[in-house]
Design an enzyme around this catalytic site. Structure first.
Site, short mmCIF file in Angstrom:
data_model
loop_
_atom_site.label_atom_id
_atom_site.label_comp_id
_atom_site.label_asym_id
_atom_site.label_seq_id
_atom_site.Cartn_x
_atom_site.Cartn_y
_atom_site.Cartn_z
N SER A 43 -1.86 5.67 1.63
CA SER A 43 -3.02 4.78 1.79
C SER A 43 -2.95 4.07 3.13
O SER A 43 -1.90 3.99 3.77
CB SER A 43 -3.06 3.75 0.66
OG SER A 43 -3.17 4.40 -0.60
N LEU A 78 0.88 -1.17 0.00
CA LEU A 78 0.00 0.00 0.00
C LEU A 78 0.92 1.21 0.00
O LEU A 78 1.90 1.25 0.75
CB LEU A 78 -0.89 0.02 1.25
CG LEU A 78 -2.07 -0.95 1.30
CD1 LEU A 78 -2.70 -0.93 2.69
CD2 LEU A 78 -3.12 -0.60 0.25
N ASP A 79 0.61 2.21 -0.82
CA ASP A 79 1.49 3.37 -0.84
C ASP A 79 1.39 4.13 0.48
O ASP A 79 0.48 3.91 1.28
CB ASP A 79 1.20 4.28 -2.04
CG ASP A 79 -0.20 4.88 -2.00
OD1 ASP A 79 -0.51 5.59 -1.03
OD2 ASP A 79 -0.97 4.65 -2.94
N MET A 80 2.32 5.03 0.72
CA MET A 80 2.45 5.67 2.02
C MET A 80 1.20 6.46 2.40
O MET A 80 0.85 6.57 3.58
CB MET A 80 3.67 6.60 2.04
CG MET A 80 4.05 7.08 3.43
SD MET A 80 5.66 7.87 3.51
CE MET A 80 5.34 9.38 2.60
#
Length: 217
Positions: A76, A72-74
């Protein structure tokens, strides 16, 4: 398995193969499975030169060496699975198995039917054709809309890129399910071990025959 290995980087399966070092047999590691509710600002990488907090830093100190299942990107948040079961992790992330991930996404503005249809039809990204498996409006607010989106493959920042192409900026993105495992009421930053039933359900999800997916012309 009785074969002398001299090449660096040789890959082995610790759960299936007998491994000895100087004649001493290495114990097979106990497989562990964790569900983590990743907060924003936490990175999914195993190593971060910038020293930012990582998902694996949220695990209990006695946890064995593990790695994230996907990312998950930072910006999210939400459910990310962590395990030392490499075979299962690879199967869960490989698009050929079609394991569904469910997201609740708050976007700026009101989403019209045409935008939903565009997401369902899909569009070309740099890596290839991409579309959501399912999308619906979960709720509407004065200046934003909350969508429920289901994907069965994962590209880098795919949801944000798809929605940007429809003219909607993502304000908040939460993953609430990976296959049969649900985020539930797990607090932000908290960790729990999966039950045996959940681990079995994950294996069943990757063993299920992939569903055929039609692609529009």
């Amino acid at each position: 398995d009785g074969e002398v290995v001299t090449e660096l980087g040789t890959r082995v399966q610790r759960q299936q193969q007998e491994i000895r070092v100087d004649g001493e047999r290495l114990p097979r590691p106990k497989l562990v499975y964790y569900a983590v509710n990743k907060p924003t600002g936490v990175v999914s990488t195993a190593n971060d030169p910038a020293g930012r907090p990582r998902v694996i830093d949220l695990l209990p100190p006695d946890a064995p060496r593990v790695f994230n299942v996907g990312r998950l990107d930072m910006a999210s948040e939400g459910l990310i699975l962590v395990t030392n079961d490499g075979e299962l992790a690879n199967q869960l992330t490989h698009p050929s198995h079609g394991v569904e991930k469910i997201y609740h996404v708050q976007v700026a503005g009101h989403v019209e039917t045409e935008a939903l249809q565009t997401l369902r039809r899909g569009m070309h990204l740099a890596e290839g054709y991409a579309r959501v498996k399912h999308v619906r409006i979960k709720s509407k607010r004065k200046k934003s809309t909350v969508l429920e989106m289901i994907l069965d493959e994962g590209r880098n920042r795919e949801i944000r890129r798809l929605l940007a192409r429809t003219g909607h900026k993502v304000q908040k993105l939460i993953r609430v399910a990976v296959g049969p495992v649900r985020l539930g009421e797990l607090p932000s930053g908290a960790v729990r071990q999966l039950t045996r039933e959940e681990a079995r359900a994950l294996r069943a999800a990757v063993d299920a025959p992939p569903r055929s997916k039609g692609r529009p012309r």
